[in-house]
Design a protein around this motif. Structure first.
Motif, mmCIF file in Angstrom:
data_model
loop_
_atom_site.group_PDB
_atom_site.id
_atom_site.type_symbol
_atom_site.label_atom_id
_atom_site.label_comp_id
_atom_site.label_asym_id
_atom_site.label_seq_id
_atom_site.Cartn_x
_atom_site.Cartn_y
_atom_site.Cartn_z
ATOM 1 N N ASP A 1 -1.819 2.050 10.493
ATOM 2 C CA ASP A 1 -2.776 1.627 11.513
ATOM 3 C C ASP A 1 -4.017 1.004 10.895
ATOM 4 O O ASP A 1 -5.080 0.988 11.479
ATOM 5 N N PHE A 2 -3.856 0.468 9.683
ATOM 6 C CA PHE A 2 -4.947 -0.224 9.027
ATOM 7 C C PHE A 2 -4.350 -1.367 8.236
ATOM 8 O O PHE A 2 -3.146 -1.554 8.187
ATOM 9 N N ASP A 3 -5.204 -2.161 7.622
ATOM 10 C CA ASP A 3 -4.754 -3.341 6.889
ATOM 11 C C ASP A 3 -3.717 -2.958 5.842
ATOM 12 O O ASP A 3 -3.891 -2.000 5.071
ATOM 13 N N SER A 4 -2.594 -3.682 5.808
ATOM 14 C CA SER A 4 -1.472 -3.310 4.938
ATOM 15 C C SER A 4 -1.576 -3.868 3.527
ATOM 16 O O SER A 4 -0.690 -3.655 2.716
ATOM 17 N N THR A 5 -2.647 -4.605 3.218
ATOM 18 C CA THR A 5 -2.807 -5.159 1.888
ATOM 19 C C THR A 5 -3.787 -4.303 1.110
ATOM 20 O O THR A 5 -4.891 -4.043 1.550
ATOM 21 N N GLY B 1 0.782 -1.232 0.000
ATOM 22 C CA GLY B 1 0.000 0.000 0.000
ATOM 23 C C GLY B 1 0.807 1.270 0.000
ATOM 24 O O GLY B 1 0.244 2.359 0.113
ATOM 25 N N VAL B 2 2.123 1.158 -0.125
ATOM 26 C CA VAL B 2 3.000 2.336 -0.082
ATOM 27 C C VAL B 2 3.564 2.614 -1.474
ATOM 28 O O VAL B 2 4.010 1.702 -2.175
ATOM 29 N N GLY B 3 3.541 3.884 -1.863
ATOM 30 C CA GLY B 3 4.103 4.299 -3.144
ATOM 31 C C GLY B 3 5.417 5.024 -2.952
ATOM 32 O O GLY B 3 5.527 5.899 -2.087
ATOM 33 N N ILE B 4 6.412 4.674 -3.752
ATOM 34 C CA ILE B 4 7.719 5.337 -3.713
ATOM 35 C C ILE B 4 7.938 6.046 -5.051
ATOM 36 O O ILE B 4 7.929 5.416 -6.105
ATOM 37 N N VAL B 5 8.133 7.360 -4.986
ATOM 38 C CA VAL B 5 8.406 8.148 -6.179
ATOM 39 C C VAL B 5 9.916 8.173 -6.399
ATOM 40 O O VAL B 5 10.667 8.657 -5.547
#
Length: 299
Positions: A291-295, A35-39
């Protein structure tokens, strides 16, 4: 890359400069996204072109994908046609575009990071030190109403202070001893009555611009958590640039870490040696704090 587990969207237009398209590519794992975006800012001496994406796959993109990150590989308006100021504007636009379309790419808008080396590290720090512009809500373009800041940054051997290059009081405005950078520091202003861009030659104004494009002048307590990696044998960008920046980060109470690679230079080996540290930094500051679901599933 294993094409069965990787999704690649090529040359998406994130903005335009003087009618020309600015593009990025999106790389995302089709399974186990975090769920994380890397620019990823691809820039060397503020020169940026599409072929840099291919060369960045092994060093940057694959390691990030393996850990579940979605990568946005950004090409900005390149020197010698465009200057540093314009490159920073493009970097901001890219972050705004990613944030605005975050759900489309399966990432959370509030969980974006930035990474790059050399000039790419400089651009990463500039968006990392961005503050939310309250006046942006009045802009017509919905993308430009988005914040252009990120939550975490990893910058490899970045330039940070153009007013004090190597030693205090020694500016660097394109007069680099090893790299031709004059075009990147060719600033101009638009004279509407003549419909022409006029070069800025006044040294005092050029120094003001140098200050405005130096990350060291923009650090603040709430800026992005920033990991700085520098080789102490870097011949292109003085290690002092990283050390001075970190001193300023300490003074303002900004979350940061410095890694000095003993004997390391301005090269891919320094990046490769400390990519595990970069991944750990992003996990700590962007993934493990969720602090929420990581998928996140692609929409």
């Amino acid at each position: 890359m294993n094409q069965r587990t990787i999704s690649r969207r090529e040359e998406l237009i994130y903005g335009r400069r003087h009618g020309m398209a600015l593009t990025l590519e999106v790389f995302s794992p089709t399974v186990e996204k975090n769920g994380v975006g890397i620019v990823l800012f691809l820039s060397e001496g503020w020169y940026s072109e599409h072929c840099m994406i291919e060369s960045a796959i092994e060093g940057y993109i694959e390691p990030l994908l393996v850990e579940g990150f979605t990568v946005f590989a950004v090409i900005h308006g390149s020197s010698p046609k465009f200057n540093v100021v314009e490159s920073i504007e493009d970097a901001r636009r890219a972050v705004r575009f990613v944030r605005h379309h975050s759900s489309r790419y399966g990432v959370y808008a509030e969980r974006l990071g930035a990474v790059g080396d050399s000039a790419g590290g400089h651009l990463s720090l500039m968006v990392g030190c961005e503050q939310v512009d309250s006046s942006a809500s009045e802009v017509m373009d919905a993308v430009d109403r988005e914040p252009s800041c990120v939550k975490a940054v990893v910058a490899f051997f970045p330039p940070t202070d153009f007013l004090n290059w190597g030693t205090a009081g020694s500016p660097m405005l394109g007069q680099h001893p090893l790299v031709p950078l004059e075009a990147a520091f060719s600033f101009s202003h638009f004279e509407k009555s003549r419909n022409v861009f006029v070069p800025i030659t006044d040294e005092a104004i050029r120094l003001q611009i140098a200050r405005s494009i130096s990350p060291i002048t923009h650090v603040h307590p709430m800026a992005a958590a920033s990991l700085i990696v520098v080789g102490d044998a870097d011949e292109y960008i003085p290690p002092q640039q990283s050390l001075s920046l970190v001193d300023q980060m300490k003074r303002v109470g900004m979350v940061h870490e410095l890694i000095v690679n003993s004997g390391g230079g301005h090269d891919a080996e320094t990046i490769k040696a400390h990519m595990p540290d970069a991944l750990a930094w992003f996990k700590t500051n962007l993934v493990n704090c969720l602090d929420f679901d990581s998928t996140v599933r692609e929409k």
